[in-house]
Scaffold this motif. Structure first.
Motif, short mmCIF file in Angstrom:
data_model
loop_
_atom_site.label_atom_id
_atom_site.label_comp_id
_atom_site.label_asym_id
_atom_site.label_seq_id
_atom_site.Cartn_x
_atom_site.Cartn_y
_atom_site.Cartn_z
N CYS A 1 -35.91 117.63 26.28
CA CYS A 1 -35.63 117.20 24.89
C CYS A 1 -36.07 118.52 23.95
O CYS A 1 -35.64 118.44 22.75
CB CYS A 1 -36.88 116.12 24.46
SG CYS A 1 -38.50 116.44 25.10
N HIS B 1 -40.29 120.92 26.07
CA HIS B 1 -40.33 119.64 26.89
C HIS B 1 -41.35 119.65 28.09
O HIS B 1 -41.73 118.72 28.54
CB HIS B 1 -38.72 119.66 27.41
CG HIS B 1 -38.54 119.03 28.60
ND1 HIS B 1 -38.46 117.58 28.76
CD2 HIS B 1 -38.51 119.39 29.82
CE1 HIS B 1 -38.19 117.30 30.09
NE2 HIS B 1 -38.05 118.48 30.75
N HIS C 1 -36.19 110.63 25.42
CA HIS C 1 -37.57 110.96 26.14
C HIS C 1 -37.57 110.12 27.20
O HIS C 1 -37.11 109.06 27.18
CB HIS C 1 -38.87 110.96 25.38
CG HIS C 1 -38.86 111.89 24.04
ND1 HIS C 1 -38.96 113.26 24.05
CD2 HIS C 1 -38.82 111.51 22.75
CE1 HIS C 1 -39.01 113.72 22.89
NE2 HIS C 1 -38.82 112.72 22.06
N CYS D 1 -42.38 113.92 30.66
CA CYS D 1 -41.10 113.67 29.99
C CYS D 1 -40.02 114.01 30.81
O CYS D 1 -40.01 115.19 31.17
CB CYS D 1 -40.88 114.30 28.63
SG CYS D 1 -39.33 113.89 27.70
N ASN E 1 -36.68 113.80 30.46
CA ASN E 1 -35.41 114.19 29.72
C ASN E 1 -35.49 115.42 28.93
O ASN E 1 -36.32 115.45 27.99
CB ASN E 1 -35.14 112.96 28.75
CG ASN E 1 -33.46 113.03 28.71
OD1 ASN E 1 -32.95 113.89 27.72
ND2 ASN E 1 -32.75 112.10 29.26
N MET F 1 -44.48 118.22 27.68
CA MET F 1 -44.64 116.87 27.26
C MET F 1 -45.17 116.29 28.66
O MET F 1 -44.22 115.80 29.28
CB MET F 1 -43.24 116.52 26.83
CG MET F 1 -43.39 115.04 26.29
SD MET F 1 -42.22 114.88 25.07
CE MET F 1 -42.26 113.05 24.58
CU1 CUA Z 1 -39.39 114.52 25.52
CU2 CUA Z 1 -38.70 116.05 27.36
#
Ligand code: CUA
Ligand code: K7E
Length: 637
Positions: free
Chosen positions: A606, A610, A567, A602, A604, A613
């Protein structure tokens, strides 16, 4: 391991490509070679490479990791420059390691060794620009320490050369300056006021922690590449130099006057002993040995004009210097060198340093061609030299030579393979150990000129994979990298087992939080501290309240223990992006200077959620907004 059943498919594709051309007609590679080369370097989807190639990233400040034989770039290890992809240079720890600098110039990676073999623990890299050295841990492929700027040393180019059991990383200064640093003298008084330095950087055998051990003062020559001894040359190290003319301007002309420059031959064990015996004087906190006053530590050997590389072979008997401006490599016989030193077979001295008689120690000058730079070895008695001007790799035979060969050393030059173009360094797998893997050689070229699709004026560098397992060398693949690989190390993949998550029990960060109850935002004066959890697919808390004038510290723990569940935490308009690997805690600090609501998210990708996030940093005007609550009491949904 390769799955043989994949080959026919690959073969069909390759042959089809060969027939239809695919814009490749300008290459002279025949269809047969095309197929053979492709198979030699082909790693089918789902298969893995056999070797890691750790390339230096030059002035990108990074290290690149590719696989051999595929030559695919696999990852980048940020070292001396920020790298938002992994959040490097944004969290407090890596910012602190990088210190005042946001770039470095990585030239020579060196793998740690035990008994002159790679032990798979660390990779050390030098920073030519800001006089530093860094340690990458191969357990997690991350930079864990940056040491420097090294005192009394300017231009840390002549490193990182690792001693047989990683006792030291040996370094030589490229530039000479008035010492200690900070002293000013006119460059016109270069020969009198300036000095170079050789450094022994001590490595803690357990932790790899580096510290400056001792230094050896030298005349103001520009030290170039070096290598450490092994076997008979155990305890010794060697560097070439240019500018023994001690010129300080119009270097191109003034530093290339003499027919020979000097190599430094250093007994580093004797240096270590001399320091223990109190024979050093302190300068800027480091014990410095003046080799003119402490004999037995430094010797000079005349060597071909303006040399470059100086490489010890796997047996430790032969040390080969590249001639750069001389069409030959010079082979020094270490046993003869030892005898000459013991018998004082000298041609006088240079500033109190004995000058070893050239004829007494040189086994031969091998006419390899134009512009020899660096030499590598396969452990089977052959040497491979990169030819910058001729643009090829030249294979030749190390001594012992027959009488007939000695009469005409052209006879030991066995093979040449053209490179594209102007090879700087080359690397043979394991060349600097007592047991090279042989098999592969990578040529790292300075000019890729037209070998790739047109990407405008800023061109990548080219690297070429050469199979050296047969009598004749064979180029099988070509790859491109960001500027700019100088040297590389090759390590067998099977020799290390990096972690894929950080086990929770190993996380010793006092600010790590693992469940909701430990999270929260607290205030003390203008210090606001947030402890945050990152987990698929939310931050907890996902709201942080603070005020203009606050100093905000955020600790984020990625509580996942699953491979690849990474993350990031990107904070809008605050130049923050930290990235947490599974089980890792990262900390960043920002001074809040403007009111507003700033989303964080976030970075990345994920999970399916995501995108969701995300959260808010609410920066109220000074004195406004909800008072911060004690840890754990923040509103959570
Ligand atoms: Cu945690 Cu994208
Ligand atoms: Cu030849 Cu820095 Cu080793 Cu570049 S150096 S090529």
């Amino acid at each position: 391991m390769k799955t043989k059943s994949n080959y026919p498919i690959a073969l069909a594709i390759i042959i089809a490509a060969g027939l239809t051309g695919c814009g490749k007609q300008s290459s002279s590679t025949s269809t047969g070679d095309r197929t053979a080369n492709a198979l030699a370097s082909f790693v089918a989807p789902g298969e893995k490479d056999e070797y890691y190639l750790f390339y230096s990233g030059g002035h990108s400040g990074q290290v690149f990791v590719a696989g051999i034989p595929s030559m695919r770039h696999i990852t980048t290890i940020p070292v001396f420059a920020p790298y938002p992809a992994t959040g490097y240079g944004f969290d407090e720890e890596s910012k602190k390691m990088m210190g005042d600098y946001t770039w470095g110039d990585v030239h020579h990676p060196g793998l740690s060794q035990t008994a002159s073999k790679y032990d798979g623990r660390w990779l050390f890299v030098n920073d030519n620009a800001n006089n530093r050295i860094a340690r990458i841990d191969l357990r997690d492929f991350k930079t864990h320490q940056i040491l420097g700027p090294i005192p009394n040393s300017m231009g840390n180019h002549g490193s990182s050369f690792i001693t047989e059991n990683s006792e030291y990383i040996l370094c030589a200064s490229r530039f000479s300056v008035p010492l200690p640093k900070g002293r000013v003298a006119d460059p016109k008084d270069y020969a009198k006021e300036f000095n170079g330095m050789l450094s022994g950087i001590k490595v803690d055998p357990k932790t790899g922690e580096m510290s400056v051990g001792w230094q050896i003062l030298t005349p103001p020559f520009d030290w170039d590449l070096g290598s450490t001894g092994k076997g008979p040359s155990s305890g010794w190290a060697f560097w070439t130099s240019y500018n023994t003319e001690m010129a300080h301007d119009v270097m191109e002309v003034n530093s290339t006057q003499k027919d020979r420059d000097f190599a430094a031959v250093v007994n580093w064990r004797a240096a270590e002993q001399a320091v223990a015996q109190g024979k050093a004087e302190m300068m800027d906190g480091v014990p410095i040995i003046d080799p003119a006053k402490v004999p037995g530590i430094l010797y000079f050997v005349p060597i071909g004009k303006s040399p470059h590389g100086m490489d010890t072979d796997p047996s430790g008997k032969w040390v080969v210097a590249g001639g750069k401006l001389q069409p030959a490599t010079t082979v020094i016989n270490f046993e003869k060198l030892q005898t000459a030193i013991n018998n004082k077979t000298f041609d006088g001295d240079v500033r109190g340093i004995p000058l070893v008689k050239y004829e007494a120690v040189v086994e031969g000058e091998v006419p390899v061609g134009l512009g020899p730079l660096h030499t590598q070895y396969d452990g089977k008695g052959f040497a491979y030299t990169s030819m910058f001007i001729d643009s090829n790799i030249t294979k030749w035979k190390l001594p012992p030579w027959t009488d007939e060969e000695k009469k005409d050393l052209n006879k030991v030059v066995l093979d040449k393979v053209p490179t594209h173009f102007s090879t700087g360094h080359l690397v043979v797998a394991g060349s600097d150990t007592v047991q090279p893997y042989g098999k592969w050689c990578v040529a790292m070229n300075k000019l890729s000129a037209g070998r790739h699709i047109n990407v405008g004026p800023s061109q990548p560098e080219s690297s070429q994979l050469i199979d050296i397992s047969g009598e004749k060398m064979k180029m099988v693949a070509e790859a491109y990298t960001e500027p700019e690989p100088h040297f590389a190390q090759i390590l067998k993949v099977s020799e290390i087992a990096p972690v894929e998550v950080y086990p929770k029990e190993e996380n010793k960060d006092p600010n790590a939080v693992w469940d909701k109850a430990q999270t929260g935002v607290t205030r003390s004066g203008n210090q606001v501290v947030a402890k945050v959890i990152a987990i698929r697919s939310r931050f907890n808390p996902d709201r942080i309240d603070a005020q203009v004038g606050d100093e905000l510290t955020v600790h984020i723990t990625n509580v996942e223990q699953t491979r690849d569940m990474i993350h990031g935490f990107g904070l809008l308009e605050h130049n923050v992006n930290v990235v947490m690997d599974p089980g890792e805690t990262k900390t960043f600090q920002v001074k809040l200077t403007k009111p507003g609501v700033f989303p964080f998210y976030c970075t990345n990708f994920c999970s399916a959620l995501h995108q969701e996030m995300q959260g808010y940093l609410v920066v109220w005007k000074a004195g406004e907004g909800p008072a911060s609550a004690p840890a754990g009491a923040t509103a959570q949904r």
